[in-house]
Design an enzyme around this catalytic site. Structure first.
Site, PDB file in Angstrom:
ATOM      1  N   ARG A 146      -1.104   8.787   1.262  1.00 11.02           N
ATOM      2  CA  ARG A 146      -2.460   9.289   0.994  1.00 11.02           C
ATOM      3  C   ARG A 146      -2.565  10.804   0.956  1.00 11.02           C
ATOM      4  O   ARG A 146      -3.332  11.358   0.164  1.00 11.02           O
ATOM      5  CB  ARG A 146      -3.407   8.790   2.103  1.00 11.02           C
ATOM      6  N   HIS A 153      -8.795   9.700   2.227  1.00 12.90           N
ATOM      7  CA  HIS A 153      -8.419   8.535   1.412  1.00 12.90           C
ATOM      8  C   HIS A 153      -8.614   8.935  -0.043  1.00 12.90           C
ATOM      9  O   HIS A 153      -9.674   9.457  -0.412  1.00 12.90           O
ATOM     10  CB  HIS A 153      -9.291   7.336   1.767  1.00 12.90           C
ATOM     11  N   ARG A 188      -1.491   9.179   8.694  1.00 11.15           N
ATOM     12  CA  ARG A 188      -1.297   7.768   9.058  1.00 11.15           C
ATOM     13  C   ARG A 188      -0.820   6.927   7.872  1.00 11.15           C
ATOM     14  O   ARG A 188      -1.372   7.045   6.767  1.00 11.15           O
ATOM     15  CB  ARG A 188      -2.607   7.203   9.593  1.00 11.15           C
ATOM     16  N   GLU A 229       0.855  -1.202   0.000  1.00  9.33           N
ATOM     17  CA  GLU A 229       0.000   0.000   0.000  1.00  9.33           C
ATOM     18  C   GLU A 229       0.884   1.242   0.000  1.00  9.33           C
ATOM     19  O   GLU A 229       2.092   1.148   0.246  1.00  9.33           O
ATOM     20  CB  GLU A 229      -0.946  -0.023   1.212  1.00  9.33           C
ATOM     21  N   HIS A 266     -11.318  10.022   5.893  1.00  8.53           N
ATOM     22  CA  HIS A 266     -11.182   8.588   6.159  1.00  8.53           C
ATOM     23  C   HIS A 266     -10.715   8.301   7.586  1.00  8.53           C
ATOM     24  O   HIS A 266     -11.161   7.362   8.210  1.00  8.53           O
ATOM     25  CB  HIS A 266     -10.169   8.024   5.159  1.00  8.53           C
TER      26      HIS A 266
HETATM   27  C1  SIN Z   1      -7.717   0.724   2.549  1.00  8.95           C
HETATM   28  O1  SIN Z   1      -7.923  -0.470   2.358  1.00  8.95           O
HETATM   29  O2  SIN Z   1      -7.325   1.482   1.672  1.00  8.95           O
HETATM   30  C2  SIN Z   1      -7.952   1.272   3.924  1.00  8.95           C
HETATM   31  C3  SIN Z   1      -7.009   0.710   4.892  1.00  8.95           C
HETATM   32  C4  SIN Z   1      -6.544   1.766   5.851  1.00  8.95           C
HETATM   33  O3  SIN Z   1      -7.247   2.744   6.084  1.00  8.95           O
HETATM   34  O4  SIN Z   1      -5.425   1.659   6.354  1.00  8.95           O
END
Ligand code: SIN
Length: 507
Positions: A283, A236, A379, A116, A344
Site C-alpha cells: 500500500r 489505503h 502494515r 492482496e 486507513h
Molecule cells: C481492504 O480490504 O483493502 C482492507 C483490509 C485491510 O486493511 O487490511
C-alpha cells in the site's frame, strides 16, 4: 462507587475477542466494555478484506507470511513478534470458527483464499467483502450471552486515573461520560485494556469512521505510557473519491487481487514505473505512486478499472462494493471508479510488549491503538484483524496469571473537567475539526510543511476549543477534539524525530 475487575475501552474485534476469551476462562471476574457510541460503530465493522492466515501448507508457509510481513514493514518490524503472530494465526482462526464465524469456500469446499498487495500467496480468509462485519456480529452475539460481561454503550472514557510511586505509574480506574444521563462518572478497575482503534479522522480523506479520533493514544500518553511510530500512518490506495463524504467508502485491496487495474486519466496503467509488482505492490508504494501521478497531472483522482473482469464473478465476490458503486451511478462494466489514497491505519501507537502490556502497570492496549512491532513502517494487508486476535489472546493469558496481585485502589486524582452539562452543538467543533484535518493532511502528505508552524496552528485550534467550552459548556465533542489535537501533535513530534518530513508516506 462503580467497579469492575477489568475495564475494556472499545468494542471492536480486540475488545470483544479479549472479553469473550477472558470471561469464559474466568467466570469469577467481572468485565465492563465501554463503547463511546453504539457497540456496532467500529472500524472492525468496515473491514472488508479479511484475515491473513497460512492454511494451505502445500502452497504456502509460515516463513513466506513472515517474509511478506517483514518486507511490507520496511525493516522496522520486530521479527519475534511477527513470528509469534503468524504462527498463532491458525489457532486464533479456529476460535473464530468455533463461534460460528463464516468464511467463504470454493466449489471444492476449500477456503476461497484471496490475494492482496504484498502477499506472495493467496492467504486471505474472507466473508464476501464484509469480513469485519461478520466477525463483529458473531462476537457481539456471544458477548451478550456472557453473564460476567456488561456492555455499556454511549459511555465515553475521558481519562485514566493513575498513581505514581517511586517512578512507577499504576492505572486504577477511568473517568467517563455517561451520555444518556449527561454525567461524568468514575469506575474503579483492577486492569484496564484500551482497544480504542486509530486516528484516521485526523485526515481529510480517511476510510475510518467518525469515532477514530486517537482517544486511546491520547489517554495513554497522558497517563505516561510510551507512544511510538506515530509517523507511520498507512494510506489505503483505493478509497472511492468524493469531495464531501467522510469517511470515504473503501474499495478493498482484494479487488486488485482479483485483477483490477489502477489507471490514469488516459486510461493507462502506471504502477509498473514504480514497482515490478504493479497493482500488487504494498500500500505504501501504490499510495505514493498515486500521489505522485495526481501531483504531475493536477487531477483530483486516479481510477480503478474493473471493466475487463468477469462481472458475475466480481459481484459474487464483492456484493457490497458492487451495490455501492451502482448506487453512486458507477456501472463497473462500463465506467472507471474514481479513487484517491485515504488515511486507513495507524501503524504505531501505545508501545506494548508481546502480551499487550504497556509501561503503565495494569494498563494494556490491543489492536490499532497499540504499537506491537508487527507492522513496522507499513502494515501488510489483512494482518490487522489477525494482530487483534493474537494480542487479545496474549493479554487474556497474561491478565489471567497476574490479576490476583492487583487489588482495587481507592486513590483518585480528580482531573479538571469541563462542566458535565452540555449543549448538543457539535457544529462549532465540526468547523474546528475540519481545520485540524486540513492542517494534518497538508503536513503529512506534502512533506514540505513546516512542523513548528503546523504545531503552533494546532495549539491555537486547541485554545479555541478550550475557550468554547468555557463559554458554551460543550463537553462531549471537546473530549474528542482534545484527543485529536494531542494525537496530531504526537504525529508531528514523531515525524520530526525520525526526520521523515521529506516523504512521509514513502516510509
Ligand atoms: C481492504 O480490504 O483493502 C482492507 C483490509 C485491510 O486493511 O487490511
Amino acid at each position: 462507587m462503580l467497579k469492575t475487575d477489568i475495564l475494556i475501552v472499545g468494542s471492536g474485534i480486540s475488545g470483544l475477542f479479549f472479553a469473550m476469551k477472558t470471561a469464559k476462562k474466568r467466570p469469577d471476574l467481572s468485565l465492563v466494555i465501554m463503547a463511546k457510541e453504539t457497540a456496532k460503530n467500529t472500524n472492525t465493522r468496515l473491514a472488508q478484506g479479511g484475515i491473513a492466515v497460512v492454511t494451505d501448507l502445500s502452497a504456502d508457509s509460515f516463513e513466506q507470511h513472515i517474509k511478506d510481513t517483514l518486507e511490507a514493514g520496511g525493516g522496522h518490524c520486530d521479527e519475534e513478534i511477527v513470528k509469534m503472530v503468524v504462527h498463532q494465526a491458525p489457532e486464533r482462526l479456529k476460535e473464530l470458527l468455533e463461534i460460528g464465524t463464516s468464511f467463504d469456500k470454493n466449489e471444492e469446499g476449500k477456503w476461497d483464499l484471496g490475494l492482496e498487495g504484498g502477499h506472495s500467496q493467496n492467504r486471505i480468509l474472507h466473508h464476501k467483502d464484509n469480513s469485519g462485519l461478520e466477525i463483529e456480529q458473531k462476537l457481539l452475539k456471544i458477548i451478550k450471552q456472557l453473564p460476567n460481561v456488561e456492555l455499556w454503550e454511549n459511555h465515553q472514557v475521558i481519562d485514566l486515573n493513575t498513581d505514581t510511586k517511586k517512578d512507577k505509574t499504576t492505572c486504577s480506574g477511568a473517568f467517563f461520560y455517561d451520555k444518556k444521563h449527561n454525567r461524568i462518572k468514575y469506575i474503579r478497575a483492577r486492569t484496564i485494556v484500551l482497544c480504542t482503534g486509530g486516528c484516521g479522522q485526523l485526515f481529510e480523506n480517511t476510510t475510518n469512521p467518525k469515532i477514530a479520533t486517537g482517544d486511546g493514544v491520547a489517554m495513554a500518553a497522558r497517563a505516561g505510557a510510551q507512544i511510538e511510530d506515530m509517523e507511520y500512518i498507512q494510506f489505503h490506495p483505493t478509497a472511492l473519491y468524493s469531495k464531501s463524504q467522510n469517511p470515504l467508502f473503501l474499495i478493498s485491496e482484494a479487488v486488485r487481487g482479483f485483477g483490477a487495474y489502477i489507471v490514469n486519466e488516459d486510461q493507462k496503467r502506471f504502477l509498473f514505473k514504480y514497482d515490478a509488482r504493479g497493482e500488487l505492490a504494498t500500500r505504501d508504494i501504490i499510495s505514493q505512486a498515486i500521489f505522485k501521478e495526481l501531483q504531475y497531472s493536477a487531477q483530483d483522482y486516479m481510477y480503478l478499472d474493473c471493466r475487463h473482469l468477469d462481472q458475475d464473478a466480481f459481484s459474487y465476490h464483492f456484493p457490497m462494493i458492487t451495490s455501492h458503486c451502482n448506487e453512486n451511478g458507477i456501472n463497473l462494466k462500463k465506467d472507471l471508479i474514481p479513487i484517491v489514497p485515504a488515511a486507513h491505519y495507524q501503524c504505531g501507537g501505545i508501545k506494548v510488549n508481546q502480551n499487550g502490556r504497556t509501561g503503565v502497570k495494569n494498563l494494556y492496549a490491543i489492536g490499532e491503538c497499540a504499537r506491537t512491532g508487527l507492522h513496522g513502517k507499513n502494515r501488510l494487508a489483512s494482518n490487522s484483524l489477525l494482530e487483534a486476535l493474537v494480542f487479545a489472546h496474549q493479554a487474556s493469558e497474561d491478565i489471567d496469571k497476574t490479576i490476583a496481585a492487583f487489588t482495587y485502589s481507592s486513590k483518585i486524582v480528580i482531573p479538571k473537567f469541563p462542566k458535565a452539562e452540555q449543549s448538543n452543538d457539535y457544529h462549532v467543533f465540526d468547523i474546528l475539526k475540519k481545520e485540524l484535518q486540513i492542517l494534518v493532511t497538508a503536513f503529512y502528505t506534502s512533506g514540505n510543511c513546516n512542523a513548528a508552524l503546523t504545531k503552533a496552528k494546532i495549539e491555537i485550534l486547541h485554545e479555541e476549543a478550550v475557550s468554547l467550552i468555557k463559554s458554551h459548556e460543550i463537553t462531549i465533542p471537546f473530549i474528542e477534539f482534545s484527543n485529536m489535537t494531542a494525537t496530531a501533535l504526537l504525529i508531528i513530534e514523531q515525524c520530526k524525530k525520525q526526520n521523515t518530513l521529506s516523504d512521509p508516506i514513502k516510509n
